[in-house]
Motif scaffolding. Structure first.
Motif, PDB file in Angstrom:
ATOM      1  N   THR A  65      23.641  -6.902  -8.401  1.00 27.05           N
ATOM      2  CA  THR A  65      22.330  -6.515  -8.916  1.00 27.05           C
ATOM      3  C   THR A  65      21.494  -7.739  -9.251  1.00 27.05           C
ATOM      4  N   THR A  66      22.114  -8.735  -9.879  1.00 30.90           N
ATOM      5  CA  THR A  66      21.400  -9.961 -10.229  1.00 30.90           C
ATOM      6  C   THR A  66      20.913 -10.677  -8.985  1.00 30.90           C
ATOM      7  N   THR A  67      21.739 -10.703  -7.943  1.00 33.32           N
ATOM      8  CA  THR A  67      21.367 -11.376  -6.706  1.00 33.32           C
ATOM      9  C   THR A  67      20.173 -10.707  -6.045  1.00 33.32           C
ATOM     10  N   ILE A  68      20.184  -9.372  -5.998  1.00 33.34           N
ATOM     11  CA  ILE A  68      19.065  -8.652  -5.394  1.00 33.34           C
ATOM     12  C   ILE A  68      17.778  -8.893  -6.187  1.00 33.34           C
ATOM     13  N   THR A  69      17.876  -8.807  -7.504  1.00 32.04           N
ATOM     14  CA  THR A  69      16.696  -9.020  -8.346  1.00 32.04           C
ATOM     15  C   THR A  69      16.143 -10.428  -8.173  1.00 32.04           C
ATOM     16  N   SER A  70      17.027 -11.396  -8.090  1.00 31.35           N
ATOM     17  CA  SER A  70      16.596 -12.774  -7.885  1.00 31.35           C
ATOM     18  C   SER A  70      15.861 -12.926  -6.558  1.00 31.35           C
ATOM     19  N   TYR A  71      16.386 -12.294  -5.514  1.00 33.38           N
ATOM     20  CA  TYR A  71      15.734 -12.377  -4.201  1.00 33.38           C
ATOM     21  C   TYR A  71      14.367 -11.684  -4.235  1.00 33.38           C
ATOM     22  N   LEU A  72      14.286 -10.543  -4.917  1.00 28.28           N
ATOM     23  CA  LEU A  72      12.997  -9.857  -5.041  1.00 28.28           C
ATOM     24  C   LEU A  72      11.968 -10.745  -5.731  1.00 28.28           C
ATOM     25  N   THR A  73      12.391 -11.385  -6.815  1.00 25.57           N
ATOM     26  CA  THR A  73      11.466 -12.194  -7.605  1.00 25.57           C
ATOM     27  C   THR A  73      11.042 -13.464  -6.874  1.00 25.57           C
ATOM     28  N   SER A  74      12.009 -14.155  -6.297  1.00 22.20           N
ATOM     29  CA  SER A  74      11.720 -15.472  -5.709  1.00 22.20           C
ATOM     30  C   SER A  74      11.108 -15.401  -4.325  1.00 22.20           C
ATOM     31  N   SER A  75      11.449 -14.368  -3.553  1.00 22.85           N
ATOM     32  CA  SER A  75      11.017 -14.344  -2.151  1.00 22.85           C
ATOM     33  C   SER A  75      10.099 -13.178  -1.800  1.00 22.85           C
ATOM     34  N   VAL A  76      10.449 -11.971  -2.243  1.00 18.49           N
ATOM     35  CA  VAL A  76       9.706 -10.804  -1.784  1.00 18.49           C
ATOM     36  C   VAL A  76       8.365 -10.656  -2.498  1.00 18.49           C
ATOM     37  N   THR A  77       8.357 -10.851  -3.812  1.00 16.83           N
ATOM     38  CA  THR A  77       7.100 -10.694  -4.556  1.00 16.83           C
ATOM     39  C   THR A  77       6.009 -11.627  -4.048  1.00 16.83           C
ATOM     40  N   PRO A  78       6.282 -12.923  -3.782  1.00 16.66           N
ATOM     41  CA  PRO A  78       5.241 -13.777  -3.199  1.00 16.66           C
ATOM     42  C   PRO A  78       4.731 -13.257  -1.856  1.00 16.66           C
ATOM     43  N   MET A  79       5.610 -12.675  -1.049  1.00 10.05           N
ATOM     44  CA  MET A  79       5.161 -12.087   0.218  1.00 10.05           C
ATOM     45  C   MET A  79       4.193 -10.930  -0.032  1.00 10.05           C
ATOM     46  N   LEU A  80       4.525 -10.089  -1.006  1.00 10.01           N
ATOM     47  CA  LEU A  80       3.682  -8.936  -1.301  1.00 10.01           C
ATOM     48  C   LEU A  80       2.311  -9.345  -1.825  1.00 10.01           C
ATOM     49  N   ASN A  81       2.251 -10.492  -2.479  1.00 12.64           N
ATOM     50  CA  ASN A  81       0.987 -10.971  -3.049  1.00 12.64           C
ATOM     51  C   ASN A  81       0.115 -11.710  -2.040  1.00 12.64           C
ATOM     52  N   ASP A  82       0.634 -11.909  -0.844  1.00 16.43           N
ATOM     53  CA  ASP A  82      -0.118 -12.585   0.209  1.00 16.43           C
ATOM     54  C   ASP A  82      -1.150 -11.612   0.787  1.00 16.43           C
ATOM     55  N   THR A  83      -2.424 -11.903   0.586  1.00 14.79           N
ATOM     56  CA  THR A  83      -3.495 -10.991   1.003  1.00 14.79           C
ATOM     57  C   THR A  83      -4.035 -11.306   2.397  1.00 14.79           C
ATOM     58  N   SER A  84      -3.420 -12.258   3.077  1.00 16.14           N
ATOM     59  CA  SER A  84      -3.945 -12.667   4.387  1.00 16.14           C
ATOM     60  C   SER A  84      -3.406 -11.812   5.535  1.00 16.14           C
ATOM     61  N   ARG A  85      -2.527 -10.867   5.242  1.00 14.37           N
ATOM     62  CA  ARG A  85      -1.925 -10.072   6.307  1.00 14.37           C
ATOM     63  C   ARG A  85      -2.870  -8.989   6.829  1.00 14.37           C
ATOM     64  N   THR A  86      -2.617  -8.576   8.058  1.00 16.97           N
ATOM     65  CA  THR A  86      -3.316  -7.417   8.585  1.00 16.97           C
ATOM     66  C   THR A  86      -2.822  -6.168   7.862  1.00 16.97           C
ATOM     67  N   THR A  87      -3.575  -5.093   7.957  1.00 13.13           N
ATOM     68  CA  THR A  87      -3.173  -3.855   7.296  1.00 13.13           C
ATOM     69  C   THR A  87      -1.821  -3.364   7.804  1.00 13.13           C
ATOM     70  N   ALA A  88      -1.615  -3.445   9.112  1.00 12.96           N
ATOM     71  CA  ALA A  88      -0.353  -2.983   9.686  1.00 12.96           C
ATOM     72  C   ALA A  88       0.818  -3.820   9.181  1.00 12.96           C
ATOM     73  N   ALA A  89       0.639  -5.145   9.144  1.00 10.58           N
ATOM     74  CA  ALA A  89       1.713  -6.025   8.673  1.00 10.58           C
ATOM     75  C   ALA A  89       1.971  -5.804   7.184  1.00 10.58           C
ATOM     76  N   ARG A  90       0.905  -5.584   6.438  1.00  7.10           N
ATOM     77  CA  ARG A  90       1.037  -5.338   4.999  1.00  7.10           C
ATOM     78  C   ARG A  90       1.834  -4.056   4.765  1.00  7.10           C
ATOM     79  N   ASN A  91       1.509  -2.979   5.463  1.00  2.00           N
ATOM     80  CA  ASN A  91       2.208  -1.720   5.280  1.00  2.00           C
ATOM     81  C   ASN A  91       3.680  -1.834   5.665  1.00  2.00           C
ATOM     82  N   GLU A  92       3.945  -2.589   6.743  1.00  2.00           N
ATOM     83  CA  GLU A  92       5.332  -2.783   7.171  1.00  2.00           C
ATOM     84  C   GLU A  92       6.122  -3.540   6.116  1.00  2.00           C
ATOM     85  N   LEU A  93       5.515  -4.555   5.522  1.00  2.00           N
ATOM     86  CA  LEU A  93       6.190  -5.327   4.492  1.00  2.00           C
ATOM     87  C   LEU A  93       6.402  -4.485   3.234  1.00  2.00           C
ATOM     88  N   PHE A  94       5.409  -3.696   2.845  1.00  2.00           N
ATOM     89  CA  PHE A  94       5.552  -2.845   1.667  1.00  2.00           C
ATOM     90  C   PHE A  94       6.697  -1.840   1.845  1.00  2.00           C
TER      91      PHE A  94
END
Length: 338
Positions: A65-94
């Motif tokens: 659980t700690t490992t998954i949470t760490s990966y979400l915080t360090s890697s996935v959240t910055p990806m989600l905050n990237d506003t430069s993606r196309t709508t299709a790429a954004r939806n796929e990432l979400f």
């Protein structure tokens, strides 16, 4: 499994419930055009790794659980905050992030952290909605219903299942419709609403008959005959229909490899049903198998299933066979009746 065999030997006396569940191993969609962003594909690959570990060893494995949470915080959240993606790429990432939050939620529940489990599932639901993915949204609502039933939150279990059914219908995936319906049935059984329970079981049966093996997204590949049989077994047990519950519990053990935690759950479920029938020798034999499985699966939920078996065996605790099972449970940290 052949069609029309599922309820042949179940003497429930309800004519609306019919045939059989079909096994399934949904395949991932294929095609020459790559529609996923690279980041979304990376997140999905990581999610699949975490999911396989979780299913096999439980949420308590190697600080999962700690490992998954760490990966979400360090890697996935910055990806989600990237506003430069196309709508299709954004939806796929979400959508990919929603899958990862779901695994984190299951893992958190598995180590007894209900608050984190609820938070991750809420995040997964919101991401699914933001991605416009009805199937994933239905899946997250189903997960919420599942956990509510596990915690005996009857009204919440039914409400979440009904919401999942509405969204699953929009998605067009009959496997999800079957899952949501059987989860509603279990919630209704916990509430003692027999008529509503059987109606939902019938809906689950009819939906699953329309399922085409090999269809559906990869994250739904867990859903097959064994999975749905376990849900039917829970439902019939909580209704007090023990003969039918036993039949489905035995069918639930014909599961695919890699689901060691689920096999532990289903073995304990069968033991609990046998205990309720007063079949002490068989109940103890299955309980012993489940205890041995627990040595390789780190799961608070697994311990809860075993503790439930212990409580159901309490009327026979002077029996030497029950005493031996209690000793085995205590050795792995499972509490037993005084």
């Amino acid at each position: 499994m052949q069609r029309r065999q599922f309820f042949k030997t179940a003497s429930v006396g309800v004519t609306a419930i019919g045939a059989s569940l079909l096994g399934s191993t949904p395949a991932t969609a294929s095609g020459s055009t790559k529609s996923r962003s690279t980041d979304a594909e990376i997140v999905r690959q990581m999610t699949e790794t975490f999911r396989q570990l979780d299913n096999r060893f439980g949420g308590g494995h190697s600080r999962g659980t700690t490992t998954i949470t760490s990966y979400l915080t360090s890697s996935v959240t910055p990806m989600l905050n990237d506003t430069s993606r196309t709508t299709a790429a954004r939806n796929e990432l979400f959508a990919a992030a929603a899958e990862l939050h779901q695994v984190a939620g299951w893992s958190a529940y598995d180590v007894g952290n209900a608050a984190d489990g609820q938070r991750h599932l809420r995040d997964a639901l919101k991401l699914s909605q933001d991605a416009g993915d009805d199937a994933l949204e239905a899946e997250m609502l189903a997960a919420m219903s599942h956990h509510a039933a596990f915690n005996r939150s009857r009204d919440v279990a039914v409400d979440m299942a009904l919401a999942s059914r509405r969204t699953a219908k929009r998605s067009g995936l009959v496997a999800l419709q079957a899952e949501a319906a059987v989860l509603e049935a279990h919630g209704q059984a916990l509430k003692g609403n027999t008529g509503a329970c059987f109606a939902a079981l019938g809906e689950a049966e009819r939906a699953f008959e329309r399922f085409v093996p090999g269809s559906g997204p990869a994250w739904l590949s867990y859903f097959d005959n064994a999975y749905l049989s376990a849900k039917f077994a829970h439902t019939f047990r909580d209704l007090g229909h023990l003969a039918e519950a036993e039949q489905f519990a035995r069918r639930s053990l014909t599961m695919s490899d890699g689901y060691d935690r689920g096999r532990l759950f289903n073995t304990a479920l069968l033991s609990s049903i046998l205990a309720d029938q007063g079949r002490v020798d068989e109940a103890c034999a299955e309980a012993t198998k489940a205890v041995r499985m627990s040595e390789n699966v780190r799961s608070i939920r697994g311990g809860a299933y075993l503790a439930d078996v212990g409580r159901r065996l309490a009327p026979y605790q002077t029996d030497r066979r029950v005493g031996a099972v209690y000793a085995q449970m205590k050795a792995v940290g499972v509490p037993t009746p005084a």
